[in-house]
Design an enzyme around this catalytic site. Structure first.
Site, mmCIF file in Angstrom:
data_model
loop_
_atom_site.group_PDB
_atom_site.id
_atom_site.type_symbol
_atom_site.label_atom_id
_atom_site.label_comp_id
_atom_site.label_asym_id
_atom_site.label_seq_id
_atom_site.Cartn_x
_atom_site.Cartn_y
_atom_site.Cartn_z
ATOM 1 N N ILE A 543 7.921 16.472 42.242
ATOM 2 C CA ILE A 543 8.709 17.591 42.783
ATOM 3 C C ILE A 543 7.876 18.854 42.922
ATOM 4 O O ILE A 543 8.386 19.890 43.387
ATOM 5 C CB ILE A 543 9.939 17.880 41.901
ATOM 6 C CG1 ILE A 543 9.511 18.151 40.458
ATOM 7 C CG2 ILE A 543 10.928 16.729 41.973
ATOM 8 C CD1 ILE A 543 10.662 18.551 39.553
ATOM 9 N N GLY A 544 6.610 18.796 42.538
ATOM 10 C CA GLY A 544 5.762 19.976 42.682
ATOM 11 C C GLY A 544 4.367 19.710 42.173
ATOM 12 O O GLY A 544 4.121 18.762 41.414
ATOM 13 N N GLY A 546 1.017 22.126 40.723
ATOM 14 C CA GLY A 546 0.526 23.457 40.369
ATOM 15 C C GLY A 546 -0.882 23.402 39.841
ATOM 16 O O GLY A 546 -1.567 22.372 39.924
ATOM 17 N N GLY A 547 -1.335 24.547 39.291
ATOM 18 C CA GLY A 547 -2.686 24.612 38.763
ATOM 19 C C GLY A 547 -2.907 23.678 37.590
ATOM 20 O O GLY A 547 -4.021 23.228 37.340
ATOM 21 N N PHE A 548 -1.831 23.364 36.859
ATOM 22 C CA PHE A 548 -1.947 22.484 35.703
ATOM 23 C C PHE A 548 -1.974 21.016 36.123
ATOM 24 O O PHE A 548 -2.684 20.206 35.560
ATOM 25 C CB PHE A 548 -0.766 22.751 34.763
ATOM 26 C CG PHE A 548 -0.847 22.053 33.435
ATOM 27 C CD1 PHE A 548 -1.553 22.623 32.390
ATOM 28 C CD2 PHE A 548 -0.210 20.841 33.227
ATOM 29 C CE1 PHE A 548 -1.622 21.991 31.158
ATOM 30 C CE2 PHE A 548 -0.264 20.207 32.003
ATOM 31 C CZ PHE A 548 -0.984 20.783 30.966
ATOM 32 N N GLY A 549 -1.207 20.681 37.131
ATOM 33 C CA GLY A 549 -1.130 19.292 37.585
ATOM 34 C C GLY A 549 0.181 19.034 38.302
ATOM 35 O O GLY A 549 0.873 19.958 38.732
ATOM 36 N N LYS A 550 0.549 17.774 38.414
ATOM 37 C CA LYS A 550 1.780 17.405 39.113
ATOM 38 C C LYS A 550 2.991 17.554 38.193
ATOM 39 O O LYS A 550 2.900 17.379 36.978
ATOM 40 C CB LYS A 550 1.692 15.970 39.618
ATOM 41 C CG LYS A 550 0.693 15.764 40.755
ATOM 42 C CD LYS A 550 0.701 14.332 41.252
ATOM 43 C CE LYS A 550 -0.288 14.157 42.412
ATOM 44 N NZ LYS A 550 -0.314 12.757 42.919
ATOM 45 N N LYS A 565 5.602 17.893 33.397
ATOM 46 C CA LYS A 565 4.370 18.430 33.969
ATOM 47 C C LYS A 565 3.171 17.748 33.306
ATOM 48 O O LYS A 565 2.981 17.851 32.091
ATOM 49 C CB LYS A 565 4.303 19.951 33.773
ATOM 50 C CG LYS A 565 3.139 20.612 34.471
ATOM 51 C CD LYS A 565 3.359 22.115 34.664
ATOM 52 C CE LYS A 565 3.405 22.883 33.390
ATOM 53 N NZ LYS A 565 3.431 24.358 33.639
ATOM 54 N N ASP A 661 1.537 35.851 34.913
ATOM 55 C CA ASP A 661 1.513 35.084 36.157
ATOM 56 C C ASP A 661 2.908 35.076 36.798
ATOM 57 O O ASP A 661 3.430 34.027 37.174
ATOM 58 C CB ASP A 661 1.027 33.660 35.893
ATOM 59 C CG ASP A 661 0.558 32.960 37.165
ATOM 60 O OD1 ASP A 661 0.273 33.659 38.163
ATOM 61 O OD2 ASP A 661 0.471 31.720 37.169
#
Length: 896
Positions: A543-544, A546-550, A565, A661
């Protein structure tokens, strides 16, 4: 940043002192060499041109045959510019740079280093010494990696002032030191620039009557250069000497930090004949820090600065003075102490200069011995105290600027041992459980954490360059070679540097020790449970990203929807971000913060499990999500909810928590359309003592939302979140990204463009057409005024998050009044605009101590609740780290 509202960095910093600066001359150096080592020529973020040191040049004596040109394997966002830091000249044997120079001039020699791996050579495998043809040892057995890691710096600049070289040439020799079977040295950039003779006069030796120290014949290393009572002054505003002047606030000792005063824009600085115009920029003398107006208080304390240094060296403290208010002798007289010794009694600036607006400086030398048993390392202390003997009109003291230089010893040495890794860093690497306590101890250790930083390349965020930088960075990330050096950043216990703070990325996976440390904070999931919940990480459940991962949609315990996450092995975020997220969210429980259910650290994985936010991110409902646009009321409601969450972080927890952030992708909306702030991987605990105004740390966040003051000065405050939230408010209003390189230059930065439109009265023309006709004029004015104040250039100009919340709630009341409804409540997106039925969720007022309460409506006896009859009951939010004061009250949220 770009746009008509904000000019380039130079113009921004010139505003207050245009008239005064025009009085000082600009120095033009005869020699000016800037080498971009290991690469071609180019411009840095300040517009300075760097020449290539390639083989066809004559800088390297062997034409580069014993070295190689290398690119950094990773880019840290703390870098002010890619030039000269993203390329290096790597040496495997002794190598010499040769510069032809004017034999009559002193020269700045600046060495630039970026701690990274180069061509697969690990960052910690470089260890080397640097010396000059004048017999000065600048660095010995120096490890950039160790230095940057221990002092929490993103890059390192070593600045030296070298005496004239009669031979007419200057050589700089790099000598690799053995590291096992390998020897490597490197340098990213070298500056050799002529400078005027600002060290001609001897310095007074403190504690020894009638003794002085020769500076003119010495080599000096710059340790600190502070604009006392003022903000950062960049090299472009330094009368041609290209020096960085930093805010002195982190070095002011004690809870009583005096009073800052700044002269008006038309105040004239008049340099006397005996003071070179180049001693310091006129802007420095326009601001001052004094003790204040309370004579009784002033007689009972010293206005003190403390700066950590290396032991067994002599230091020169240069104090800059300029009287801005008084004009007669003995109106303000004071004593000057250096390291608890009287450097000068009864100092009177007017008595020494005859009139106000005339600058002067005094040099004092002090020897700092090495004390191995010292708890906090060696330091230079500068203190001012009103002169009681002279009985001046005002018991007060002032200071405008402060510099500290290290002098070479009798052997021609300026080198010092590499600093010890900080206690905080060592504790983090061992997986200490109580990071909050560690951060608190850092705050109490006044000098340990106060390495000052400024971004020489603040203009890198100006205009189109910011957008290009972002695109370039993400393209480069795809090609990155993972760094072999892990580690994290903390405060340094030894702060002899004076450059930006550093927090290195942890590229590897978690080492497995965190699970034990975090046990008890929240639920620990096994990896097998996570695989079942995500159907073995099915791509259909993503569903998304980001900088951390999926991020995956999943189900645990049979029917509980969650968001999972999973860290990407190549992600720039790592162990520290993972641990920060778990620690922050496990201690915080609030209606407008995303709830962390648990985590998984099995099988080398780093996985976080959250409550599922059914309606996704706020950005998806504004643009780029393919979803129907939200109404204006729903957008405003979400903004209010997010503001409540941030207000709680800033004031409702035990210590201030700075999110760092804030952006529309980190504001989520649940199934009931309640806004929740998410993603705490970059969050920092704020100041923990009353004498702290900020946290010094490297710049992290997202371009377009970054507080420009934080970007320039590496000083993080809760007002940095306020700035980012101001960008979010304009993003909600205009439904466009914070940075959009495809737009015309003046529109690339949302903050600049919106600010320009707001001040030009054209903001209504650029509002999202989907909501333009829904907004009450008075509501729009209040909302836009609030957003404008949030993105003020300086943090002190911005409102607190509590004030922002109040203004947004008031804007909602104005909208209610315009629509003819009550201020007690608002609609959910799935409810009709006409109201009725079960009614609308009511406002959730914030109490005076910063906690935010949940609200339930009280229905009438008929089972329905009309808006104008509704009142609310305020219940205490479950908060494990708040002060714990329970309250319950009936309120009717009417206008204030």
């Amino acid at each position: 940043m770009a746009g008509t509202a904000r000019r380039p960095l130079l113009v921004l910093l010139l505003v207050a002192g245009v008239a005064a600066i025009a009085e000082s001359k600009v120095y033009t150096p005869e020699d000016r060499v800037l080498l971009n080592c290991g690469s071609t020529d180019g411009l840095d973020a300040d517009g300075r041109r760097w020449a290539a040191d390639t083989n066809d040049n004559t800088w390297l004596i062997d034409s580069g045959k014993s070295s190689l040109m290398a690119g950094a394997d990773k880019m840290d966002t703390a870098l002010p510019s890619t030039i000269p830091y993203m390329t290096a000249r790597v040496f495997t044997m002794e190598a010499v740079y040769n510069f032809t120079v004017n034999p009559r001039d002193r020269h700045w020699l600046r060495l630039h280093f970026y701690p990274s791996s180069y061509n697969g050579i690990a960052a910690d495998h470089f260890r080397f010494s640097v010396s000059t043809s004048t017999g000065i040892t600048l660095l010995r057995n120096f490890s950039v990696y160790t230095y940057a890691k221990a002092l929490s710096q993103g890059y390192v600049i070593r600045e030296f002032s070298l005496p004239p070289t009669p031979a007419g040439f200057l050589t700089v020799t790099f000598t690799p030191e053995p590291m096992g079977n390998e020897t490597y040295a490197y340098v990213n950039g070298i500056e050799v620039i002529s400078m005027p003779d600002i060290f001609a006069d001897p310095a007074i030796m403190v504690g020894f009557a009638d003794q002085t120290v020769d500076i003119a014949g010495s080599a000096l290393q710059t340790m600190y250069r502070l604009n006392v009572g003022g903000s950062y002054i960049p090299p472009s505003n330094d009368s041609g000497l290209t020096r960085h002047w930093y805010d002195d606030t982190p070095y002011v000792y004690g809870t009583t930090q005096g009073v800052v005063y700044r002269a008006g824009p038309h105040f004239q600085i008049k340099y006397p004949s005996e003071i070179a115009e180049y001693a310091a920029p006129a802007e420095l003398y326009l601001g001052t820090r004094s003790m204040g107006s309370d004579a009784r208080l002033n007689q009972n304390y010293n206005l003190t600065w403390t700066m950590e240094v290396d032991g067994n060296f002599t230091y020169v403290a240069r104090l800059h003075f300029c009287e801005l208010l008084l004009n007669r002798p003995n109106q303000r007289s004071f004593d000057i102490y250096i390291d608890n010794k009287t450097a000068q009694a009864d100092a009177d600036v007017i008595g020494m200069t005859s009139e106000k607006g005339v600058p002067m400086y005094r040099d004092y030398a002090v020897y700092v011995a090495d004390e191995p048993m010292a708890a906090e390392g060696e330091a230079v202390w500068v203190a001012l105290h009103p002169s009681v003997a002279l009985r001046p009109q005002f018991y007060d003291a002032i200071l405008n600027g402060l510099e500290v230089f290290k002098l070479n010893d009798s052997a021609g040495n300026l080198a010092a041992p590499n600093p010890e890794p900080s206690r905080l860093l060592a504790k983090a690497e061992l997986g200490a459980t109580d990071r909050g306590a560690a951060l608190n101890s850092t705050g109490e250790d006044h000098t340990m954490s106060k390495v000052m930083g400024g971004t020489a390349g603040g203009a890198a965020a100006v205009g189109i360059l910011a957008a290009i930088c972002v695109v370039w960075y993400h393209e480069r990330k795809d090609k990155e070679v993972p760094a072999s050096a892990g580690g994290g950043g903390g405060g340094g216990s030894h702060t002899s540097g004076w450059l930006p703070l550093y927090h290195s990325h942890t590229s590897g996976k978690s080492s497995g020790h965190l699970a034990a440390n975090l046990a008890g904070m929240c639920r620990h999931f096994s990896f097998s449970e996570i695989k079942v919940a995500t159907k073995n990480f099915s791509e259909s459940l993503v569903i998304g990203v980001g900088g951390f991962g999926k991020v995956y949609r999943g189900v645990v315990d049979g029917d509980t929807k969650v968001a999972i996450k999973r860290s990407n092995p190549s992600s720039e975020q790592g162990v520290h971000e993972f641990q920060t997220e778990v620690e922050m969210l496990s201690k915080l429980r609030h209606r407008h913060l995303v709830s962390l259910i648990g985590f998984c650290e099995d099988a080398g994985e780093m996985i976080l499990v959250y409550d599922y936010m059914e309606h996704g991110t706020l950005r998806e409902h504004l643009y780029m999500g393919g979803k129907p646009p939200l109404s204006w009321r729903h957008r405003l409601d979400i903004c209010i909810g997010a503001a409540r969450g941030l207000h709680y972080l800033h004031t409702g927890a035990k210590y201030t928590i700075i999110h760092r952030d804030v952006k529309t992708t980190n504001i989520l909306v649940d199934g009931d359309w309640v806004a929740k702030v998410s993603d705490f991987g970059l969050s920092k605990s704020g100041p923990t003592t009353v004498n702290q105004t900020h946290v010094s740390t490297m710049v992290k966040g997202s371009f377009g939302y970054l507080d420009p003051e934080y970007f320039r000065r590496q000083q993080l405050t809760d007002k940095s979140d306020v700035y980012s939230f101001g960008v979010v408010l304009f993003e909600v209003l205009m439904a466009r990204p914070a940075l959009d390189p495809k737009l015309p230059r003046e529109q690339v930065s949302l903050a600049d463009y919106a600010l320009s439109c707001q001040r030009n009265g054209t903001l209504p023309d650029v509002i999202d057409p989907a909501i333009k006709d829904q907004i009450a004029p008075e509501c729009l004015k209040k909302f836009a005024d609030t957003a404008e104040k949030c993105i003020g250039e300086q943090g002190i100009e911005r409102p607190s998050m509590g004030d922002v919340l109040w203004n947004l709630e008031f804007a909602m009341q104005l909208q209610d009044t315009f629509e003819g409804g009550s201020s007690c409540g608002r609609r959910r997106p799935d409810q009709a605009e006409g109201g009725g039925g079960a009614g609308r969720p009511a406002l959730e007022p914030s109490n005076s101590n910063g906690s935010t309460a949940s609200v339930t409506t009280l229905a009438t006896s008929s089972g329905t609740s009309r808006a104008h009859d509704t009142c609310v009951i305020v219940e205490e939010t479950d908060d494990e780290v708040a002060n714990g004061a329970a309250f319950s009250q009936l309120v009717r949220p009417t206008g204030r």
